[in-house]
Design a protein around this motif. Structure first.
Motif, PDB file in Angstrom:
ATOM      1  N   ARG A 184       0.837  -1.206   0.000  1.00 40.17           N
ATOM      2  CA  ARG A 184       0.000   0.000   0.000  1.00 40.17           C
ATOM      3  C   ARG A 184       0.869   1.251   0.000  1.00 40.17           C
ATOM      4  O   ARG A 184       0.537   2.247  -0.652  1.00 40.17           O
ATOM      5  CB  ARG A 184      -0.926  -0.009   1.224  1.00 40.17           C
ATOM      6  N   ALA A 185       1.973   1.218   0.722  1.00 38.91           N
ATOM      7  CA  ALA A 185       2.872   2.374   0.757  1.00 38.91           C
ATOM      8  C   ALA A 185       3.470   2.636  -0.625  1.00 38.91           C
ATOM      9  O   ALA A 185       3.594   3.790  -1.054  1.00 38.91           O
ATOM     10  CB  ALA A 185       3.977   2.141   1.784  1.00 38.91           C
ATOM     11  N   ALA A 186       3.838   1.567  -1.340  1.00 35.24           N
ATOM     12  CA  ALA A 186       4.378   1.733  -2.685  1.00 35.24           C
ATOM     13  C   ALA A 186       3.323   2.292  -3.631  1.00 35.24           C
ATOM     14  O   ALA A 186       3.596   3.193  -4.446  1.00 35.24           O
ATOM     15  CB  ALA A 186       4.901   0.396  -3.209  1.00 35.24           C
ATOM     16  N   LEU A 187       2.088   1.798  -3.524  1.00 35.92           N
ATOM     17  CA  LEU A 187       1.002   2.316  -4.360  1.00 35.92           C
ATOM     18  C   LEU A 187       0.740   3.787  -4.053  1.00 35.92           C
ATOM     19  O   LEU A 187       0.510   4.591  -4.973  1.00 35.92           O
ATOM     20  CB  LEU A 187      -0.270   1.495  -4.130  1.00 35.92           C
ATOM     21  N   ALA A 188       0.776   4.147  -2.780  1.00 38.36           N
ATOM     22  CA  ALA A 188       0.533   5.538  -2.396  1.00 38.36           C
ATOM     23  C   ALA A 188       1.591   6.456  -2.987  1.00 38.36           C
ATOM     24  O   ALA A 188       1.288   7.578  -3.420  1.00 38.36           O
ATOM     25  CB  ALA A 188       0.507   5.661  -0.872  1.00 38.36           C
ATOM     26  N   ASP A 214     -18.973   1.446  -5.339  1.00 36.91           N
ATOM     27  CA  ASP A 214     -18.395   0.139  -5.022  1.00 36.91           C
ATOM     28  C   ASP A 214     -18.238  -0.718  -6.276  1.00 36.91           C
ATOM     29  O   ASP A 214     -18.383  -1.947  -6.226  1.00 36.91           O
ATOM     30  CB  ASP A 214     -19.263  -0.593  -3.990  1.00 36.91           C
ATOM     31  N   ALA A 215     -17.957  -0.069  -7.400  1.00 37.05           N
ATOM     32  CA  ALA A 215     -17.779  -0.789  -8.654  1.00 37.05           C
ATOM     33  C   ALA A 215     -16.464  -1.571  -8.636  1.00 37.05           C
ATOM     34  O   ALA A 215     -15.500  -1.149  -7.996  1.00 37.05           O
ATOM     35  CB  ALA A 215     -17.780   0.199  -9.822  1.00 37.05           C
ATOM     36  N   PRO A 216     -16.411  -2.716  -9.322  1.00 36.49           N
ATOM     37  CA  PRO A 216     -15.139  -3.430  -9.435  1.00 36.49           C
ATOM     38  C   PRO A 216     -14.085  -2.517 -10.055  1.00 36.49           C
ATOM     39  O   PRO A 216     -14.390  -1.767 -10.988  1.00 36.49           O
ATOM     40  CB  PRO A 216     -15.479  -4.602 -10.365  1.00 36.49           C
ATOM     41  N   SER A 217     -12.893  -2.559  -9.542  1.00 36.13           N
ATOM     42  CA  SER A 217     -11.880  -1.632 -10.035  1.00 36.13           C
ATOM     43  C   SER A 217     -10.495  -2.251  -9.949  1.00 36.13           C
ATOM     44  O   SER A 217     -10.264  -3.202  -9.209  1.00 36.13           O
ATOM     45  CB  SER A 217     -11.906  -0.319  -9.243  1.00 36.13           C
ATOM     46  N   ALA A 218      -9.602  -1.681 -10.757  1.00 31.38           N
ATOM     47  CA  ALA A 218      -8.197  -2.076 -10.739  1.00 31.38           C
ATOM     48  C   ALA A 218      -7.365  -0.819 -10.863  1.00 31.38           C
ATOM     49  O   ALA A 218      -7.743   0.128 -11.560  1.00 31.38           O
ATOM     50  CB  ALA A 218      -7.895  -3.027 -11.889  1.00 31.38           C
ATOM     51  N   LEU A 219      -6.241  -0.789 -10.173  1.00 33.19           N
ATOM     52  CA  LEU A 219      -5.313   0.335 -10.281  1.00 33.19           C
ATOM     53  C   LEU A 219      -4.278   0.008 -11.354  1.00 33.19           C
ATOM     54  O   LEU A 219      -3.578  -1.003 -11.258  1.00 33.19           O
ATOM     55  CB  LEU A 219      -4.615   0.595  -8.944  1.00 33.19           C
ATOM     56  N   ARG A 220      -4.206   0.865 -12.373  1.00 36.15           N
ATOM     57  CA  ARG A 220      -3.287   0.654 -13.486  1.00 36.15           C
ATOM     58  C   ARG A 220      -2.182   1.702 -13.473  1.00 36.15           C
ATOM     59  O   ARG A 220      -2.385   2.835 -13.050  1.00 36.15           O
ATOM     60  CB  ARG A 220      -4.037   0.711 -14.827  1.00 36.15           C
ATOM     61  N   VAL A 256      -0.204  -1.785 -17.113  1.00 42.23           N
ATOM     62  CA  VAL A 256      -0.336  -2.988 -16.290  1.00 42.23           C
ATOM     63  C   VAL A 256      -1.114  -2.695 -15.010  1.00 42.23           C
ATOM     64  O   VAL A 256      -1.089  -1.578 -14.484  1.00 42.23           O
ATOM     65  CB  VAL A 256       1.036  -3.573 -15.933  1.00 42.23           C
ATOM     66  N   ILE A 257      -1.787  -3.706 -14.512  1.00 38.78           N
ATOM     67  CA  ILE A 257      -2.509  -3.615 -13.245  1.00 38.78           C
ATOM     68  C   ILE A 257      -1.533  -3.818 -12.094  1.00 38.78           C
ATOM     69  O   ILE A 257      -0.756  -4.780 -12.078  1.00 38.78           O
ATOM     70  CB  ILE A 257      -3.630  -4.671 -13.178  1.00 38.78           C
ATOM     71  N   LEU A 258      -1.562  -2.915 -11.117  1.00 42.59           N
ATOM     72  CA  LEU A 258      -0.704  -3.036  -9.938  1.00 42.59           C
ATOM     73  C   LEU A 258      -1.479  -3.451  -8.691  1.00 42.59           C
ATOM     74  O   LEU A 258      -0.873  -3.837  -7.686  1.00 42.59           O
ATOM     75  CB  LEU A 258       0.031  -1.720  -9.680  1.00 42.59           C
ATOM     76  N   ALA A 259      -2.796  -3.366  -8.740  1.00 39.75           N
ATOM     77  CA  ALA A 259      -3.635  -3.825  -7.626  1.00 39.75           C
ATOM     78  C   ALA A 259      -5.066  -3.915  -8.112  1.00 39.75           C
ATOM     79  O   ALA A 259      -5.453  -3.212  -9.053  1.00 39.75           O
ATOM     80  CB  ALA A 259      -3.539  -2.878  -6.429  1.00 39.75           C
ATOM     81  N   ARG A 260      -5.829  -4.764  -7.489  1.00 43.24           N
ATOM     82  CA  ARG A 260      -7.270  -4.854  -7.737  1.00 43.24           C
ATOM     83  C   ARG A 260      -8.006  -4.594  -6.433  1.00 43.24           C
ATOM     84  O   ARG A 260      -7.426  -4.698  -5.346  1.00 43.24           O
ATOM     85  CB  ARG A 260      -7.662  -6.233  -8.273  1.00 43.24           C
ATOM     86  N   LYS A 261      -9.284  -4.291  -6.577  1.00 42.92           N
ATOM     87  CA  LYS A 261     -10.089  -4.028  -5.384  1.00 42.92           C
ATOM     88  C   LYS A 261     -10.042  -5.211  -4.427  1.00 42.92           C
ATOM     89  O   LYS A 261      -9.931  -5.039  -3.206  1.00 42.92           O
ATOM     90  CB  LYS A 261     -11.530  -3.733  -5.800  1.00 42.92           C
ATOM     91  N   HIS A 302       3.800  -8.004 -10.116  1.00 44.86           N
ATOM     92  CA  HIS A 302       4.824  -7.037 -10.513  1.00 44.86           C
ATOM     93  C   HIS A 302       5.224  -6.130  -9.345  1.00 44.86           C
ATOM     94  O   HIS A 302       6.407  -5.901  -9.101  1.00 44.86           O
ATOM     95  CB  HIS A 302       4.308  -6.172 -11.667  1.00 44.86           C
ATOM     96  N   LEU A 303       4.230  -5.606  -8.647  1.00 45.96           N
ATOM     97  CA  LEU A 303       4.533  -4.675  -7.562  1.00 45.96           C
ATOM     98  C   LEU A 303       5.148  -5.382  -6.366  1.00 45.96           C
ATOM     99  O   LEU A 303       6.178  -4.951  -5.828  1.00 45.96           O
ATOM    100  CB  LEU A 303       3.261  -3.931  -7.135  1.00 45.96           C
ATOM    101  N   SER A 304       4.529  -6.471  -5.933  1.00 44.32           N
ATOM    102  CA  SER A 304       4.994  -7.124  -4.705  1.00 44.32           C
ATOM    103  C   SER A 304       6.395  -7.692  -4.855  1.00 44.32           C
ATOM    104  O   SER A 304       7.193  -7.653  -3.909  1.00 44.32           O
ATOM    105  CB  SER A 304       4.008  -8.217  -4.276  1.00 44.32           C
ATOM    106  N   VAL A 305       6.723  -8.193  -6.038  1.00 43.64           N
ATOM    107  CA  VAL A 305       8.032  -8.821  -6.182  1.00 43.64           C
ATOM    108  C   VAL A 305       9.161  -7.798  -6.062  1.00 43.64           C
ATOM    109  O   VAL A 305      10.200  -8.085  -5.443  1.00 43.64           O
ATOM    110  CB  VAL A 305       8.120  -9.609  -7.509  1.00 43.64           C
ATOM    111  N   VAL A 306       8.976  -6.595  -6.611  1.00 45.19           N
ATOM    112  CA  VAL A 306      10.059  -5.606  -6.506  1.00 45.19           C
ATOM    113  C   VAL A 306      10.134  -5.030  -5.093  1.00 45.19           C
ATOM    114  O   VAL A 306      11.237  -4.764  -4.583  1.00 45.19           O
ATOM    115  CB  VAL A 306       9.900  -4.476  -7.549  1.00 45.19           C
ATOM    116  N   VAL A 307       8.988  -4.864  -4.443  1.00 44.71           N
ATOM    117  CA  VAL A 307       8.998  -4.370  -3.063  1.00 44.71           C
ATOM    118  C   VAL A 307       9.645  -5.400  -2.141  1.00 44.71           C
ATOM    119  O   VAL A 307      10.502  -5.070  -1.314  1.00 44.71           O
ATOM    120  CB  VAL A 307       7.566  -4.033  -2.598  1.00 44.71           C
ATOM    121  N   ASP A 308       9.253  -6.659  -2.294  1.00 45.71           N
ATOM    122  CA  ASP A 308       9.814  -7.720  -1.454  1.00 45.71           C
ATOM    123  C   ASP A 308      11.318  -7.855  -1.643  1.00 45.71           C
ATOM    124  O   ASP A 308      12.078  -7.959  -0.673  1.00 45.71           O
ATOM    125  CB  ASP A 308       9.146  -9.057  -1.775  1.00 45.71           C
TER     126      ASP A 308
END
Length: 289
Positions: free
Chosen positions: A83-87, A147-153, A192-197, A204-210
């Motif tokens: 969440r911090a990386a997304l922010a 509350d629509a389905p969503s993805a962060l791109r 690319v999608i970095l997170a979904r609802k 992609h995101l978690s692997v580089v953060v980890d």
């Protein structure tokens, strides 16, 4: 500092010979270089990951003679890191929400392909065809409130301009045997999608953060992830994370030449163990001395 390696399976099935090869290769390289080996459990997908599969991973790796440092990092226990990386990316104007379902995206792609081929990413999936990036902040807020389905791109074009030229050091077999300094072309992946609802991070995101948080300096993984390294290098640059050295190894395939799947019983470690094979037999099957 000694090099740091990691093996990072998902507990959504039992390990097979391909996993054994990657785990043994990481273990061998860590031992030969005087480095460290970490084990990470990539369990973000709560619908498919199960405790019994995680325990089976521990059992199979121990049977192979592989030792790893404690504690084991489980992604599901570190959602605040993602969440911090997304922010941070959002604060820099690099993210936008999209609201189409998978079925709607498939329909949009079909409509566009009626006029000619629609571009696809290196894995063969169609690039995002929607217009969510052009929604106003008010429109985005209204859909989110509904509350629509969503993805962060990731706004890929803007991100690539921000990051500039990117490359990585490849010491393995690469995608087409490439080694040395390899040019990264993340634009080929589209937004690319970095997170979904329902899923707070993407691979992609978690692997580089980890990898950054765990101090991983050597990423040893299969050739099927070679092209994805372009996205990972982009995210590392945007988030100010260190760049590891990459080594993409050959894939272990079935007699028909297909990449192994966790549903493949003929190459599953549990089945091979039950058939009386020993760890030395597994090393020979995957081509390790």
């Amino acid at each position: 500092m000694p090099p740091v390696f990691r093996f990072a399976p998902s507990p959504n099935g039992y390990l097979h010979l391909g996993h054994a090869y990657s785990a043994l290769l990481n273990s061998d390289l860590a031992r030969q270089s005087g480095g460290r080996l970490l084990l990470r459990i990539e369990d973000i997908d709560s619908t498919r990951c199960r405790v019994e599969f995680e325990q089976a991973i521990f059992d199979d790796l121990a049977w192979l003679g592989i030792a790893w440092e404690q504690p084991v990092r489980r992604q599901s226990e570190h959602l605040t890191d993602y969440r911090a990386a997304l922010a941070r990316l959002a604060a820099e104007g690099l993210l936008y929400p999209s609201f189409e379902s998978r079925a709607e995206i498939a329909r949009l792609v079909a409509e566009r392909e009626a006029c000619g081929p629609w571009p696809r990413d290196p894995d063969g999936a169609p690039l995002y065809p929607g217009a969510a990036r052009r929604l106003s902040p008010d429109q985005q807020a209204r859909l989110l409130d509904q509350d629509a389905p969503s993805a962060l791109r990731l706004d890929m074009a803007t991100a690539c301009v921000r990051a500039g030229h990117l490359a990585w050091t490849e010491q393995g077999e690469g995608g087409d045997g490439e080694t040395g300094r390899v040019e990264a072309r993340p634009l080929e992946w589209g937004d690319v999608i970095l997170a979904r609802k329902e899923t707070p991070t993407s691979y992609h995101l978690s692997v580089v953060v980890d990898d950054a948080l765990q101090g991983v300096s050597e990423v040893v993984r299969g050739q099927d992830l070679f092209q994805a390294t372009a996205v990972h290098r982009l995210l590392q640059e945007l988030l100010g994370l260190p760049e590891p050295i990459y080594r993409h190894h050959r894939l272990i395939r079935d007699p028909a030449g297909h990449k192994l799947a966790k549903s493949s019983q003929s190459t599953g470690l549990r089945e091979l163990r039950a058939a009386g094979l020993r760890p030395t037999d597994i090393r020979q099957l995957v081509g390790l001395s």
